[in-house]
Design an enzyme around this catalytic site. Structure first.
Site, mmCIF file in Angstrom:
data_model
loop_
_atom_site.group_PDB
_atom_site.id
_atom_site.type_symbol
_atom_site.label_atom_id
_atom_site.label_comp_id
_atom_site.label_asym_id
_atom_site.label_seq_id
_atom_site.Cartn_x
_atom_site.Cartn_y
_atom_site.Cartn_z
ATOM 1 N N HIS A 120 0.810 -1.220 0.000
ATOM 2 C CA HIS A 120 0.000 0.000 0.000
ATOM 3 C C HIS A 120 0.839 1.263 0.000
ATOM 4 O O HIS A 120 0.361 2.347 0.338
ATOM 5 C CB HIS A 120 -1.009 -0.017 1.163
ATOM 6 C CG HIS A 120 -2.259 -0.744 0.787
ATOM 7 N ND1 HIS A 120 -2.234 -1.900 0.059
ATOM 8 C CD2 HIS A 120 -3.570 -0.477 1.000
ATOM 9 C CE1 HIS A 120 -3.467 -2.319 -0.155
ATOM 10 N NE2 HIS A 120 -4.312 -1.455 0.402
ATOM 11 N N GLU A 179 -9.416 14.150 14.842
ATOM 12 C CA GLU A 179 -8.815 14.378 13.523
ATOM 13 C C GLU A 179 -9.482 15.608 12.917
ATOM 14 O O GLU A 179 -10.417 16.174 13.505
ATOM 15 C CB GLU A 179 -9.023 13.175 12.590
ATOM 16 C CG GLU A 179 -8.043 12.050 12.830
ATOM 17 C CD GLU A 179 -7.875 11.125 11.631
ATOM 18 O OE1 GLU A 179 -8.341 11.455 10.527
ATOM 19 O OE2 GLU A 179 -7.268 10.041 11.815
ATOM 20 N N ASP A 190 -5.971 5.147 9.978
ATOM 21 C CA ASP A 190 -7.380 5.314 9.594
ATOM 22 C C ASP A 190 -7.902 4.085 8.868
ATOM 23 O O ASP A 190 -9.056 3.704 9.012
ATOM 24 C CB ASP A 190 -7.543 6.501 8.637
ATOM 25 C CG ASP A 190 -7.222 7.817 9.296
ATOM 26 O OD1 ASP A 190 -7.144 7.847 10.533
ATOM 27 O OD2 ASP A 190 -7.028 8.804 8.573
HETATM 28 P P1 FAD Z 1 4.175 -1.822 2.172
HETATM 29 O O1 FAD Z 1 3.723 -0.733 1.314
HETATM 30 O O2 FAD Z 1 4.105 -3.189 1.614
HETATM 31 O O3 FAD Z 1 5.671 -1.538 2.690
HETATM 32 C C1 FAD Z 1 6.058 -0.253 3.126
HETATM 33 C C2 FAD Z 1 7.556 -0.231 3.442
HETATM 34 O O4 FAD Z 1 7.807 -1.019 4.595
HETATM 35 C C3 FAD Z 1 8.428 -0.815 2.334
HETATM 36 O O5 FAD Z 1 9.666 -0.167 2.333
HETATM 37 C C4 FAD Z 1 8.587 -2.263 2.758
HETATM 38 O O6 FAD Z 1 9.766 -2.841 2.227
HETATM 39 C C5 FAD Z 1 8.636 -2.122 4.267
HETATM 40 N N1 FAD Z 1 8.062 -3.269 4.965
HETATM 41 C C6 FAD Z 1 6.896 -3.895 4.730
HETATM 42 N N2 FAD Z 1 6.722 -4.876 5.629
HETATM 43 C C7 FAD Z 1 7.802 -4.865 6.436
HETATM 44 C C8 FAD Z 1 8.224 -5.636 7.552
HETATM 45 N N3 FAD Z 1 7.493 -6.646 8.022
HETATM 46 N N4 FAD Z 1 9.398 -5.331 8.139
HETATM 47 C C9 FAD Z 1 10.167 -4.314 7.691
HETATM 48 N N5 FAD Z 1 9.834 -3.569 6.623
HETATM 49 C C10 FAD Z 1 8.662 -3.836 6.014
HETATM 50 N N6 FAD Z 1 -0.604 5.496 7.226
HETATM 51 C C11 FAD Z 1 -0.837 6.028 8.430
HETATM 52 O O7 FAD Z 1 0.073 6.216 9.218
HETATM 53 N N7 FAD Z 1 -2.107 6.371 8.799
HETATM 54 C C12 FAD Z 1 -3.177 6.151 7.999
HETATM 55 O O8 FAD Z 1 -4.290 6.468 8.382
HETATM 56 C C13 FAD Z 1 -2.953 5.566 6.736
HETATM 57 N N8 FAD Z 1 -3.986 5.296 5.913
HETATM 58 C C14 FAD Z 1 -3.750 4.734 4.700
HETATM 59 C C15 FAD Z 1 -4.835 4.441 3.861
HETATM 60 C C16 FAD Z 1 -4.631 3.864 2.649
HETATM 61 C C17 FAD Z 1 -5.816 3.545 1.764
HETATM 62 C C18 FAD Z 1 -3.314 3.588 2.210
HETATM 63 C C19 FAD Z 1 -3.074 2.996 0.858
HETATM 64 C C20 FAD Z 1 -2.228 3.871 3.014
HETATM 65 C C21 FAD Z 1 -2.438 4.438 4.269
HETATM 66 N N9 FAD Z 1 -1.382 4.723 5.134
HETATM 67 C C22 FAD Z 1 -1.632 5.262 6.372
HETATM 68 C C23 FAD Z 1 -0.003 4.507 4.709
HETATM 69 C C24 FAD Z 1 0.559 3.178 5.190
HETATM 70 O O9 FAD Z 1 0.933 3.298 6.548
HETATM 71 C C25 FAD Z 1 1.756 2.815 4.354
HETATM 72 O O10 FAD Z 1 1.324 2.563 3.043
HETATM 73 C C26 FAD Z 1 2.544 1.667 4.893
HETATM 74 O O11 FAD Z 1 3.586 1.450 3.992
HETATM 75 C C27 FAD Z 1 1.797 0.380 5.192
HETATM 76 O O12 FAD Z 1 1.421 -0.308 4.058
HETATM 77 P P2 FAD Z 1 1.810 -1.850 3.807
HETATM 78 O O13 FAD Z 1 1.637 -2.673 5.027
HETATM 79 O O14 FAD Z 1 1.095 -2.250 2.597
HETATM 80 O O15 FAD Z 1 3.391 -1.762 3.564
#
Ligand code: FAD
Length: 518
Positions: free
Chosen positions: A91, A270, A156
């Site tokens: 994401h 918020e 969120d």
């Molecule tokens: P990914 O996008 O898959 O990874 C993000 C990063 O972390 C990459 O560099 C990856 O290599 C690394 N990573 C992933 N897993 C691990 C692991 N286990 N150990 C170490 N590194 C790792 N953020 C907020 O703070 N508040 C919000 O309200 C919020 N709302 C969101 C709503 C939506 C619809 C979206 C798309 C994003 C939102 N985000 C929010 C952002 C979100 O926190 C980031 O996208 C975050 O990267 C988490 O997504 P993911 O788990 O898919 O991680």
């Protein structure tokens, strides 16, 4: 057991031998999980939620546990140039979880590895051990339904992984009280860039613990996190009130987040900016919380400008609390706020439904196609000192017609963040989360998405040029100079930590901070 290797359509011998390197059974790199190559790997990990970056990984590994992940890292260390990206739920916006020509560890295969509730030996605080690849949505449901407990600090939207948000910060309307999610974990299990599986906490391997929190995946892959819990309330009163003046909005928001005593404020605070007009997505209709509620624009004073502001509040309560008790608590708190008379909206809903409230927006976006289109989002932290300037230039001018999605702006307190983590935040005690969550219609041309990206860059450039005290959240930069500026006086600590825990710069290449050493 030797790895199960799926569609093996590799472009050349070098790729074939690299994949063979991870799957060989030489005792070091034997992977128990699945390895997926070729087009199938690109289908899984070649794009992200941002939808603006496309790469071709060499392979996606679906590990069984930390030993598999350590095996992948060690295979990359043995190679000349392979990198390893953990992918949470993909994401990210700008390719942060991608690895061009490298290995992607799909953390979803480990999501069920841990789920155990326990109590801290000192003060008896409850915690849950969960997998780095677990989705927060599932953590919420299991904690509440099985134990009546819940994590204290959220995002969120909950279709995100524990490891993914802990690698950034994890912020929402509870952050003013409990700090970001990175302030609400007490222990991690991590696979470092050296291929070691290490347990770390404030007292054990503490440098690794704080490096990894907010560490953008640069120091290790989180395989387990110990998340602090609190008793879950049954219900939430969810309230929105509207302001025409930014200074009144910020004064009330800052007052609410600065109350020392929990009963003197809401449990969730918020805010957002919206367009002063009848646009169904960006304007008045986006505010009411129930189809039966109407936004009555005649309530707005003549003097109101191009944009309006909305404070979004939540008050927890139990089923055993009578309606009048809840009403009284709400009235006492809301009585102090100076919003526009008659522009107050509220509903009562279960705590789980409240925490999952953005799921409804996801469903709508999936139906109208905007979940799949590009998302040129911009997230920043802006100091209280500069937020009024930011409002004048960005909200009131640059994005005054809206961004096709929420424009969040709400205050956070620096003292709830731990300086020892890797997250970069502004200097002042109060700073604002600003999020321009742009959604573009299905028919939008590539050039119009590019224009939005350019506008994001203009906003960042304006901040830099005007000496705004700000940091990008979920940062994305293209040059080393920009990363150095981002971390400021913490850059050397970040580099030292990289040297310690990922000296060959194997991990999270999609962040584009370090280049793989050979
Ligand atoms: P990914 O996008 O898959 O990874 C993000 C990063 O972390 C990459 O560099 C990856 O290599 C690394 N990573 C992933 N897993 C691990 C692991 N286990 N150990 C170490 N590194 C790792 N953020 C907020 O703070 N508040 C919000 O309200 C919020 N709302 C969101 C709503 C939506 C619809 C979206 C798309 C994003 C939102 N985000 C929010 C952002 C979100 O926190 C980031 O996208 C975050 O990267 C988490 O997504 P993911 O788990 O898919 O991680």
């Amino acid at each position: 057991m030797i790895a199960y290797i799926e569609p093996y359509f590799l472009d050349n011998d070098a790729e074939a031998s690299a994949v063979a390197g991870i799957s060989s059974s030489d005792g070091v790199s034997d992977i128990q999980g699945t390895i997926i190559c070729g087009g199938a790997a690109a289908d899984i990990a070649g794009k992200d939620f941002g939808g603006m970056n496309f790469v071709k990984p060499l392979a996606v590994v679906r590990p069984v546990g930390p030993e598999d992940i350590a095996g992948v890292v060690k295979a990359a260390l043995r190679s000349e140039k392979l990198t390893v990206a953990a992918r949470g739920n993909g994401h990210s916006i700008n390719g942060q979880a991608m690895s061009e020509g490298g290995l992607v560890v799909d953390m979803s295969s480990t999501a069920e590895n841990h789920f155990e509730v326990g109590f801290c030996s000192g003060d008896g605080t409850a915690f849950v051990d969960v997998s780095g690849g677990a989705l927060w949505e599932n953590v919420l449901k299991r904690c509440v339904l099985e134990y009546g407990l819940a994590p204290r600090s959220w995002t969120d939207y909950l279709g995100l992984t524990v490891g993914g948000t802990l690698s950034n910060a994890g912020v929402s309307g509870q952050t003013f009280r409990y700090g970001p999610q990175t302030s609400n974990v007490t222990e991690l299990e991590v696979v470092t860039g050296n291929g070691d599986v290490v347990t770390c906490s404030e007292i054990e391997n503490s440098e690794l613990f704080y490096s990894v929190l907010g560490g953008l995946g640069q120091f290790g892959i989180i395989t387990r996190a110990r998340v602090l819990l609190q008793p879950a309330p049954d219900m939430v009163r969810w309230i929105r009130v509207v302001y025409t003046e930014f200074d009144e909005f910020t004064r009330d928001a800052e007052w609410l987040v600065s109350q020392k005593d929990e009963s003197s404020s809401f449990d969730y605070v918020e805010g957002f900016v919206f367009v002063n007009g009848d646009d169904p997505v960006n304007g008045w209709p986006s505010i009411p919380l129930h189809p039966d509620h109407d936004f009555d624009p005649t309530r707005l004073p003549q003097s109101s400008g191009s944009v309006l502001y909305c404070l979004e509040l939540g008050l927890h309560y139990m089923n055993s609390d009578s309606n009048s008790t809840v009403d009284k608590r709400v009235d006492k708190l809301i009585g102090r706020l100076r919003f526009v008379d008659g522009l107050r909206f509220e509903i009562d809903l279960s705590y789980v439904d409240f925490i999952l409230r953005v799921k409804r927006s996801e469903e709508i976006a999936k139906v109208n196609g905007t979940w799949e289109t590009p998302h040129p989002w911009l997230n920043l932290f802006v100091s209280k000192r500069d937020i009024a300037d930011f409002d004048r230039t960005v909200f009131k001018e640059l994005v005054k017609n809206g961004v096709g999605g929420p424009m969040l702006v709400y205050p956070l307190l620096r003292s709830r963040w731990d300086d020892r983590t890797s997250v970069a935040i502004p200097e002042g005690e109060i700073f604002y989360l600003v999020a321009l969550l742009r959604f573009v219609p299905r028919c939008a041309k590539a050039s119009s998405v590019e224009k939005l990206v350019v506008q994001n860059q203009e906003i960042v450039q304006w901040c830099v040029k005007n000496g705004i005290d700000f940091k990008l959240y979920l940062p994305h930069y293209k040059s080393p100079e920009e990363w150095i500026r981002h971390f400021g006086n913490r850059w050397s600590r970040f580099v030292d930590r990289k040297t310690m825990f990922d000296p060959m710069a194997i991990l999270s290449p999609g962040q584009k901070i370090f280049n793989r050493s050979s």
